[in-house]
Scaffold this motif. Structure first.
Motif, PDB file in Angstrom:
ATOM      1  N   ASN A  83     -26.082 -13.145  18.269  1.00 60.38           N
ATOM      2  CA  ASN A  83     -26.290 -13.904  19.354  1.00 60.38           C
ATOM      3  C   ASN A  83     -26.228 -13.265  20.763  1.00 60.38           C
ATOM      4  O   ASN A  83     -26.811 -13.431  21.769  1.00 60.38           O
ATOM      5  N   ILE A  84     -24.904 -12.608  20.979  1.00 62.68           N
ATOM      6  CA  ILE A  84     -24.538 -11.790  22.112  1.00 62.68           C
ATOM      7  C   ILE A  84     -25.319 -10.638  22.142  1.00 62.68           C
ATOM      8  O   ILE A  84     -25.761 -10.122  23.093  1.00 62.68           O
ATOM      9  N   ASP A  85     -25.361  -9.933  20.837  1.00 63.49           N
ATOM     10  CA  ASP A  85     -26.025  -8.675  20.988  1.00 63.49           C
ATOM     11  C   ASP A  85     -27.438  -8.890  21.605  1.00 63.49           C
ATOM     12  O   ASP A  85     -28.172  -8.123  22.292  1.00 63.49           O
ATOM     13  N   ARG A  86     -28.002  -9.865  21.136  1.00 65.16           N
ATOM     14  CA  ARG A  86     -29.582 -10.240  21.614  1.00 65.16           C
ATOM     15  C   ARG A  86     -29.425 -10.329  23.311  1.00 65.16           C
ATOM     16  O   ARG A  86     -30.420  -9.852  23.823  1.00 65.16           O
ATOM     17  N   LEU A  87     -28.417 -10.913  23.619  1.00 67.01           N
ATOM     18  CA  LEU A  87     -28.405 -10.830  24.962  1.00 67.01           C
ATOM     19  C   LEU A  87     -28.286  -9.488  25.830  1.00 67.01           C
ATOM     20  O   LEU A  87     -28.919  -9.443  26.687  1.00 67.01           O
ATOM     21  N   PHE A  88     -27.527  -8.691  25.315  1.00 67.73           N
ATOM     22  CA  PHE A  88     -27.367  -7.404  25.674  1.00 67.73           C
ATOM     23  C   PHE A  88     -28.597  -6.743  25.677  1.00 67.73           C
ATOM     24  O   PHE A  88     -29.024  -6.341  26.732  1.00 67.73           O
ATOM     25  N   ALA A  89     -29.250  -6.783  24.540  1.00 66.49           N
ATOM     26  CA  ALA A  89     -30.823  -6.000  24.293  1.00 66.49           C
ATOM     27  C   ALA A  89     -31.815  -6.737  25.472  1.00 66.49           C
ATOM     28  O   ALA A  89     -32.570  -6.018  25.989  1.00 66.49           O
ATOM     29  N   LEU A  90     -31.676  -8.255  25.549  1.00 65.49           N
ATOM     30  CA  LEU A  90     -32.682  -8.490  26.565  1.00 65.49           C
ATOM     31  C   LEU A  90     -32.460  -8.169  27.918  1.00 65.49           C
ATOM     32  O   LEU A  90     -33.311  -8.170  28.743  1.00 65.49           O
ATOM     33  N   GLU A  91     -31.204  -8.314  28.325  1.00 63.74           N
ATOM     34  CA  GLU A  91     -30.772  -7.849  29.669  1.00 63.74           C
ATOM     35  C   GLU A  91     -31.294  -6.314  29.902  1.00 63.74           C
ATOM     36  O   GLU A  91     -31.788  -6.026  31.136  1.00 63.74           O
ATOM     37  N   ALA A  92     -31.080  -5.482  29.117  1.00 57.48           N
ATOM     38  CA  ALA A  92     -31.539  -3.937  29.038  1.00 57.48           C
ATOM     39  C   ALA A  92     -33.017  -3.938  29.009  1.00 57.48           C
ATOM     40  O   ALA A  92     -33.610  -3.164  29.679  1.00 57.48           O
ATOM     41  N   SER A  93     -33.670  -4.941  28.059  1.00 57.75           N
ATOM     42  CA  SER A  93     -35.192  -4.554  27.959  1.00 57.75           C
ATOM     43  C   SER A  93     -35.862  -5.223  29.317  1.00 57.75           C
ATOM     44  O   SER A  93     -37.124  -5.210  29.471  1.00 57.75           O
ATOM     45  N   GLY A  94     -35.358  -6.609  29.719  1.00 59.27           N
ATOM     46  CA  GLY A  94     -36.353  -7.267  30.585  1.00 59.27           C
ATOM     47  C   GLY A  94     -37.303  -8.132  29.997  1.00 59.27           C
ATOM     48  O   GLY A  94     -37.842  -8.918  30.853  1.00 59.27           O
ATOM     49  N   ASN A  95     -37.469  -8.099  28.708  1.00 58.10           N
ATOM     50  CA  ASN A  95     -38.435  -8.839  27.950  1.00 58.10           C
ATOM     51  C   ASN A  95     -37.875 -10.458  27.558  1.00 58.10           C
ATOM     52  O   ASN A  95     -36.978 -10.419  26.778  1.00 58.10           O
ATOM     53  N   PRO A  96     -38.350 -11.648  28.467  1.00 57.37           N
ATOM     54  CA  PRO A  96     -37.566 -12.565  28.177  1.00 57.37           C
ATOM     55  C   PRO A  96     -38.337 -13.169  26.847  1.00 57.37           C
ATOM     56  O   PRO A  96     -39.225 -12.981  26.155  1.00 57.37           O
ATOM     57  N   LEU A  97     -37.554 -14.216  26.282  1.00 56.08           N
ATOM     58  CA  LEU A  97     -37.686 -15.025  25.046  1.00 56.08           C
ATOM     59  C   LEU A  97     -38.153 -16.529  25.232  1.00 56.08           C
ATOM     60  O   LEU A  97     -37.189 -16.975  26.208  1.00 56.08           O
ATOM     61  N   ARG A  98     -39.062 -17.035  24.755  1.00 58.51           N
ATOM     62  CA  ARG A  98     -39.246 -18.352  25.024  1.00 58.51           C
ATOM     63  C   ARG A  98     -38.440 -19.029  23.959  1.00 58.51           C
ATOM     64  O   ARG A  98     -38.144 -18.453  22.765  1.00 58.51           O
ATOM     65  N   VAL A  99     -38.069 -20.440  24.321  1.00 62.76           N
ATOM     66  CA  VAL A  99     -37.448 -21.203  23.315  1.00 62.76           C
ATOM     67  C   VAL A  99     -38.041 -22.353  22.725  1.00 62.76           C
ATOM     68  O   VAL A  99     -38.895 -23.171  23.630  1.00 62.76           O
ATOM     69  N   LYS A 100     -38.161 -22.652  21.536  1.00 63.81           N
ATOM     70  CA  LYS A 100     -38.680 -23.927  20.937  1.00 63.81           C
ATOM     71  C   LYS A 100     -37.625 -24.731  20.473  1.00 63.81           C
ATOM     72  O   LYS A 100     -36.883 -24.020  19.606  1.00 63.81           O
ATOM     73  N   HIS A 101     -37.396 -25.808  20.552  1.00 61.31           N
ATOM     74  CA  HIS A 101     -36.324 -26.690  20.367  1.00 61.31           C
ATOM     75  C   HIS A 101     -36.834 -27.354  19.111  1.00 61.31           C
ATOM     76  O   HIS A 101     -38.093 -27.917  18.884  1.00 61.31           O
ATOM     77  N   VAL A 102     -36.194 -27.384  17.962  1.00 64.11           N
ATOM     78  CA  VAL A 102     -36.508 -28.026  16.869  1.00 64.11           C
ATOM     79  C   VAL A 102     -35.365 -29.218  16.834  1.00 64.11           C
ATOM     80  O   VAL A 102     -34.202 -29.343  16.708  1.00 64.11           O
ATOM     81  N   PHE A 103     -35.860 -30.395  16.983  1.00 65.49           N
ATOM     82  CA  PHE A 103     -35.177 -31.652  16.950  1.00 65.49           C
ATOM     83  C   PHE A 103     -34.675 -32.174  15.517  1.00 65.49           C
ATOM     84  O   PHE A 103     -35.450 -31.860  14.461  1.00 65.49           O
ATOM     85  N   VAL A 104     -33.712 -32.822  15.607  1.00 63.46           N
ATOM     86  CA  VAL A 104     -33.244 -33.657  14.334  1.00 63.46           C
ATOM     87  C   VAL A 104     -34.289 -34.448  13.739  1.00 63.46           C
ATOM     88  O   VAL A 104     -34.926 -35.098  14.700  1.00 63.46           O
ATOM     89  N   GLY A 105     -34.822 -34.512  12.455  1.00 62.70           N
ATOM     90  CA  GLY A 105     -35.766 -35.094  12.173  1.00 62.70           C
ATOM     91  C   GLY A 105     -37.186 -34.498  12.126  1.00 62.70           C
ATOM     92  O   GLY A 105     -38.205 -34.912  11.737  1.00 62.70           O
ATOM     93  N   GLY A 106     -37.290 -33.146  12.586  1.00 67.41           N
ATOM     94  CA  GLY A 106     -38.054 -32.198  12.218  1.00 67.41           C
ATOM     95  C   GLY A 106     -39.268 -31.921  13.381  1.00 67.41           C
ATOM     96  O   GLY A 106     -40.052 -31.246  13.120  1.00 67.41           O
ATOM     97  N   GLN A 107     -39.253 -32.711  14.526  1.00 66.71           N
ATOM     98  CA  GLN A 107     -39.796 -32.561  15.533  1.00 66.71           C
ATOM     99  C   GLN A 107     -39.591 -31.332  16.177  1.00 66.71           C
ATOM    100  O   GLN A 107     -38.460 -31.089  16.338  1.00 66.71           O
ATOM    101  N   ALA A 108     -40.673 -30.776  16.550  1.00 64.06           N
ATOM    102  CA  ALA A 108     -40.416 -29.249  17.482  1.00 64.06           C
ATOM    103  C   ALA A 108     -41.321 -29.672  18.650  1.00 64.06           C
ATOM    104  O   ALA A 108     -42.092 -30.257  19.109  1.00 64.06           O
ATOM    105  N   GLU A 109     -40.540 -28.709  19.740  1.00 62.36           N
ATOM    106  CA  GLU A 109     -40.933 -28.727  21.102  1.00 62.36           C
ATOM    107  C   GLU A 109     -40.982 -27.371  21.798  1.00 62.36           C
ATOM    108  O   GLU A 109     -40.050 -26.552  21.622  1.00 62.36           O
TER     109      GLU A 109
END
Length: 109
Positions: A83-109
């Motif tokens: 998870n830290i390696d991913r931040l190193f790679a993202l900082e170097a590439s400049g390509n952002p990642l979107r975040v999808k939250h998965v809530f307890v009970g199975g709902q996603a946003e």
């Protein structure tokens, strides 16, 4: 401050079962689950998503700062902290990642 101390100042994640990280095409490139060994990363990534709207290069830099002592360990031991390696790679590439939250009970946003 140490990583454990930094976590105390971030919003809780008891309402989340996971976060999915999506690339520009909407493909899930990683999932951080609410389970032992990943809760700290889930908390940190959730905070970054709330603060920056996605995991941007600026968010990655802040995340590396918040990971504190683990950041240097990850730098010295590639692959040990994905998870830290991913931040190193993202900082170097400049390509952002979107975040999808998965809530307890199975709902996603």
């Amino acid at each position: 401050m140490a990583f454990a101390d930094n976590l105390k100042h971030l919003p809780g994640v008891s309402h989340l079962s996971a976060l999915q990280l999506l690339d520009a095409d909407g493909k899930v490139v990683a999932t951080i689950e609410h389970k032992q060994g990943q809760i700290g990363s889930l908390t940190l990534y959730n905070h970054l998503a709330q603060t920056y709207g996605s995991i941007t290069p600026d968010a990655a830099r802040k995340g590396l700062e918040l990971y504190a002592e683990h950041t240097e360990d990850a730098r010295a031991n590639p692959g040990k902290h994905p998870n830290i390696d991913r931040l190193f790679a993202l900082e170097a590439s400049g390509n952002p990642l979107r975040v999808k939250h998965v809530f307890v009970g199975g709902q996603a946003e």
